[in-house]
Write a protein that holds these residues in place. Structure first.
Motif, PDB file in Angstrom:
ATOM      1  N   ALA A  93      18.612  42.198  26.453  1.00  0.00           N
ATOM      2  CA  ALA A  93      18.002  43.524  26.602  1.00  0.00           C
ATOM      3  C   ALA A  93      17.991  43.939  28.070  1.00  0.00           C
ATOM      4  O   ALA A  93      18.260  45.098  28.411  1.00  0.00           O
ATOM      5  CB  ALA A  93      16.587  43.523  26.027  1.00  0.00           C
ATOM      6  N   ALA A  94      17.692  42.983  28.948  1.00  0.00           N
ATOM      7  CA  ALA A  94      17.710  43.279  30.388  1.00  0.00           C
ATOM      8  C   ALA A  94      19.123  43.577  30.865  1.00  0.00           C
ATOM      9  O   ALA A  94      19.334  44.462  31.703  1.00  0.00           O
ATOM     10  CB  ALA A  94      17.114  42.112  31.170  1.00  0.00           C
ATOM     11  N   THR A  95      20.120  42.847  30.334  1.00  0.00           N
ATOM     12  CA  THR A  95      21.502  43.071  30.790  1.00  0.00           C
ATOM     13  C   THR A  95      22.011  44.448  30.380  1.00  0.00           C
ATOM     14  O   THR A  95      22.861  45.024  31.063  1.00  0.00           O
ATOM     15  CB  THR A  95      22.461  41.985  30.262  1.00  0.00           C
ATOM     16  OG1 THR A  95      22.616  42.093  28.833  1.00  0.00           O
ATOM     17  CG2 THR A  95      21.971  40.590  30.631  1.00  0.00           C
ATOM     18  N   LYS A  96      21.509  44.983  29.292  1.00  0.00           N
ATOM     19  CA  LYS A  96      21.908  46.334  28.893  1.00  0.00           C
ATOM     20  C   LYS A  96      21.430  47.352  29.919  1.00  0.00           C
ATOM     21  O   LYS A  96      22.147  48.298  30.264  1.00  0.00           O
ATOM     22  CB  LYS A  96      21.351  46.674  27.513  1.00  0.00           C
ATOM     23  CG  LYS A  96      21.926  45.833  26.385  1.00  0.00           C
ATOM     24  CD  LYS A  96      21.221  46.144  25.065  1.00  0.00           C
ATOM     25  CE  LYS A  96      21.585  45.156  23.986  1.00  0.00           C
ATOM     26  NZ  LYS A  96      20.869  45.428  22.708  1.00  0.00           N
ATOM     27  N   GLU A  97      20.210  47.152  30.417  1.00  0.00           N
ATOM     28  CA  GLU A  97      19.678  48.042  31.451  1.00  0.00           C
ATOM     29  C   GLU A  97      20.455  47.871  32.751  1.00  0.00           C
ATOM     30  O   GLU A  97      20.782  48.862  33.427  1.00  0.00           O
ATOM     31  CB  GLU A  97      18.197  47.741  31.679  1.00  0.00           C
ATOM     32  CG  GLU A  97      17.546  48.545  32.802  1.00  0.00           C
ATOM     33  CD  GLU A  97      17.421  50.021  32.499  1.00  0.00           C
ATOM     34  OE1 GLU A  97      17.221  50.795  33.452  1.00  0.00           O
ATOM     35  OE2 GLU A  97      17.531  50.413  31.312  1.00  0.00           O
ATOM     36  N   ILE A  98      20.786  46.619  33.103  1.00  0.00           N
ATOM     37  CA  ILE A  98      21.578  46.370  34.309  1.00  0.00           C
ATOM     38  C   ILE A  98      22.956  47.021  34.176  1.00  0.00           C
ATOM     39  O   ILE A  98      23.466  47.644  35.107  1.00  0.00           O
ATOM     40  CB  ILE A  98      21.711  44.857  34.582  1.00  0.00           C
ATOM     41  CG1 ILE A  98      20.339  44.248  34.859  1.00  0.00           C
ATOM     42  CG2 ILE A  98      22.645  44.601  35.758  1.00  0.00           C
ATOM     43  CD1 ILE A  98      20.324  42.723  34.857  1.00  0.00           C
ATOM     44  N   SER A  99      23.559  46.873  32.998  1.00  0.00           N
ATOM     45  CA  SER A  99      24.873  47.479  32.749  1.00  0.00           C
ATOM     46  C   SER A  99      24.827  48.983  32.969  1.00  0.00           C
ATOM     47  O   SER A  99      25.729  49.573  33.579  1.00  0.00           O
ATOM     48  CB  SER A  99      25.324  47.171  31.317  1.00  0.00           C
ATOM     49  OG  SER A  99      26.547  47.807  31.018  1.00  0.00           O
ATOM     50  N   PHE A 100      23.744  49.618  32.494  1.00  0.00           N
ATOM     51  CA  PHE A 100      23.604  51.062  32.686  1.00  0.00           C
ATOM     52  C   PHE A 100      23.496  51.400  34.166  1.00  0.00           C
ATOM     53  O   PHE A 100      24.162  52.323  34.654  1.00  0.00           O
ATOM     54  CB  PHE A 100      22.370  51.579  31.936  1.00  0.00           C
ATOM     55  CG  PHE A 100      22.085  53.031  32.183  1.00  0.00           C
ATOM     56  CD1 PHE A 100      22.840  54.017  31.566  1.00  0.00           C
ATOM     57  CD2 PHE A 100      21.072  53.415  33.057  1.00  0.00           C
ATOM     58  CE1 PHE A 100      22.585  55.358  31.801  1.00  0.00           C
ATOM     59  CE2 PHE A 100      20.814  54.750  33.303  1.00  0.00           C
ATOM     60  CZ  PHE A 100      21.575  55.734  32.669  1.00  0.00           C
ATOM     61  N   ARG A 101      22.669  50.636  34.902  1.00  0.00           N
ATOM     62  CA  ARG A 101      22.489  50.906  36.337  1.00  0.00           C
ATOM     63  C   ARG A 101      23.807  50.724  37.090  1.00  0.00           C
ATOM     64  O   ARG A 101      24.150  51.509  37.975  1.00  0.00           O
ATOM     65  CB  ARG A 101      21.440  49.966  36.920  1.00  0.00           C
ATOM     66  CG  ARG A 101      20.054  50.084  36.305  1.00  0.00           C
ATOM     67  CD  ARG A 101      19.339  51.364  36.684  1.00  0.00           C
ATOM     68  NE  ARG A 101      17.977  51.379  36.171  1.00  0.00           N
ATOM     69  CZ  ARG A 101      16.905  51.006  36.866  1.00  0.00           C
ATOM     70  NH1 ARG A 101      17.046  50.594  38.109  1.00  0.00           N
ATOM     71  NH2 ARG A 101      15.707  51.056  36.323  1.00  0.00           N
ATOM     72  N   VAL A 102      24.548  49.657  36.741  1.00  0.00           N
ATOM     73  CA  VAL A 102      25.844  49.407  37.385  1.00  0.00           C
ATOM     74  C   VAL A 102      26.802  50.555  37.097  1.00  0.00           C
ATOM     75  O   VAL A 102      27.510  51.045  37.989  1.00  0.00           O
ATOM     76  CB  VAL A 102      26.443  48.068  36.895  1.00  0.00           C
ATOM     77  CG1 VAL A 102      27.896  47.921  37.352  1.00  0.00           C
ATOM     78  CG2 VAL A 102      25.614  46.893  37.401  1.00  0.00           C
ATOM     79  N   GLY A 103      26.833  50.992  35.844  1.00  0.00           N
ATOM     80  CA  GLY A 103      27.749  52.053  35.454  1.00  0.00           C
ATOM     81  C   GLY A 103      27.446  53.390  36.105  1.00  0.00           C
ATOM     82  O   GLY A 103      28.338  54.219  36.279  1.00  0.00           O
ATOM     83  N   GLN A 104      26.187  53.584  36.486  1.00  0.00           N
ATOM     84  CA  GLN A 104      25.804  54.825  37.155  1.00  0.00           C
ATOM     85  C   GLN A 104      26.258  54.876  38.609  1.00  0.00           C
ATOM     86  O   GLN A 104      26.338  55.947  39.201  1.00  0.00           O
ATOM     87  CB  GLN A 104      24.280  54.999  37.096  1.00  0.00           C
ATOM     88  CG  GLN A 104      23.742  55.358  35.728  1.00  0.00           C
ATOM     89  CD  GLN A 104      24.114  56.762  35.311  1.00  0.00           C
ATOM     90  OE1 GLN A 104      25.130  56.953  34.623  1.00  0.00           O
ATOM     91  NE2 GLN A 104      23.333  57.734  35.714  1.00  0.00           N
ATOM     92  N   GLY A 105      26.528  53.702  39.201  1.00  0.00           N
ATOM     93  CA  GLY A 105      26.977  53.657  40.583  1.00  0.00           C
ATOM     94  C   GLY A 105      25.993  54.329  41.526  1.00  0.00           C
ATOM     95  O   GLY A 105      24.781  54.115  41.450  1.00  0.00           O
TER      96      GLY A 105
END
Length: 324
Positions: free
Chosen positions: A26-38
């Motif tokens: 669940a945390a990695t999904k949030e991290i993935s979103f933050r990374v993808g936002q650049g």
């Protein structure tokens, strides 16, 4: 394709461990979103601080660490956590069954160039009779891991994970936010003609590793009789993912660049979980002296030499250390 939970049940993973894995993811999904936002996420760039390793922290390092730390400590599943970004372990619930170690953002030097980064995690059972605040509970050899994995934030968000019944690949389906099983029982090819190593440190290596790499570079005209290609991502998650996908050998060898730090990679946060994944896929993961997952840790931030990948090539590399 299967969703995560049914795939784990098929491997006879206990329900409480499945719940803990889902909490981490669940945390990695949030991290993935933050990374993808650049840069849109406003968490790019470096902070003014260094972590316990003496490395300058990126803002996204801090965010990823806090996300994992908060969600794990609030879950009730863990007795303690240990992070590459924390000075020492952090107590959770006294009755928690598991302990979790993690590198919240491996390869964070790649953030600014929009290249591969990832999260690495390792789960062990918490020893009985130890206080939740005692970091010594993490001093267990890697073969006691009950789960290890990484999430690679690339063109797709990919999870590689093992619970001791093979290494499997999952892909995050961003349409509904679920990790889907996309490849079961990954097998690393036994032979390879591809290697990954930081060549800029060549002058600091021990002679056996230098000689081994020299022979690879000689190609068809050298003693190996074939050409080798070099790949280097600057993020262990990227290099190990390539090895799991198509084979290869990866090494961060002992060197004399900094006598106080002869090895670079952290045993608990990088070497042990990656070793579990690679061995479950039929590869090898060692130092030049022993199997990595047999090392008895003496510190939660211990560093070790790493040589891992295709079985025959790792054995070939080790043969250079036995030559007197």
């Amino acid at each position: 394709m299967q969703r995560l939970a049914p795939a784990l049940r098929e491997d006879n993973v206990p329900l409480d461990l499945i719940s803990l894995i889902k909490t981490i993811l669940a945390a990695t999904k949030e991290i993935s979103f933050r990374v993808g936002q650049g840069h849109l996420s406003e968490v790019m760039g470096s902070t003014l601080d260094e972590n316990i390793q003496g490395e300058v922290q990126k803002q996204l390092d801090v965010v990823a660490n806090q996300l994992l730390k908060d969600i794990l400590l609030e879950s009730g599943f863990v007795k303690a956590i240990s992070s590459e970004e924390e000075d020492t372990s952090v107590a959770g619930q006294d009755k928690g069954k598991y302990i979790v170690s993690f590198d919240p953002l491996d390869g964070s030097s790649n953030i600014e160039i929009n290249s591969l980064i990832g999260t690495i995690f390792s789960i062990m059972e918490a020893p009985e009779g130890m206080d939740a605040s005692d970091p010594d509970m993490f001093k267990q050899p890697g073969h006691k891991q009950v789960c290890a994995g990484y999430v690679l934030y690339g063109p797709s968000t990919t999870l590689a994970m093992t619970t001791g019944s093979g290494t499997h690949f999952y892909t995050l389906d961003k349409t509904h936010g679920s990790y889907m099983l996309t490849e079961r029982n990954i097998q690393v090819p036994q032979q390879t003609s591809e290697f990954a190593i930081n060549m800029s440190n060549q002058r600091f290596w021990q002679a056996p590793m230098a000689n081994y790499i020299d022979d690879l570079l000689l190609g068809k005209e050298g003693p190996r009789g074939r050409n080798f290609n070099m790949r280097w991502n600057g993020a262990m998650v990227g290099d190990v993912h390539r090895i799991l996908t198509r084979g290869g050998i990866f090494s961060y060898p002992t060197d004399n660049k900094d006598p106080a730090k002869p090895a670079k990679l952290r045993l608990m946060y990088e070497a042990n979980p990656m070793s579990f994944l690679v061995e479950q896929a039929g590869g090898l993961s060692v130092t030049n002296e022993e199997r990595i997952m047999d090392i008895e840790p003496d510190d939660i931030h211990q560093r070790v030499e790493v040589i891992l990948g295709s079985k025959q090539e790792v054995e070939q590399c080790l043969s250079y250390y036995s030559v007197k």
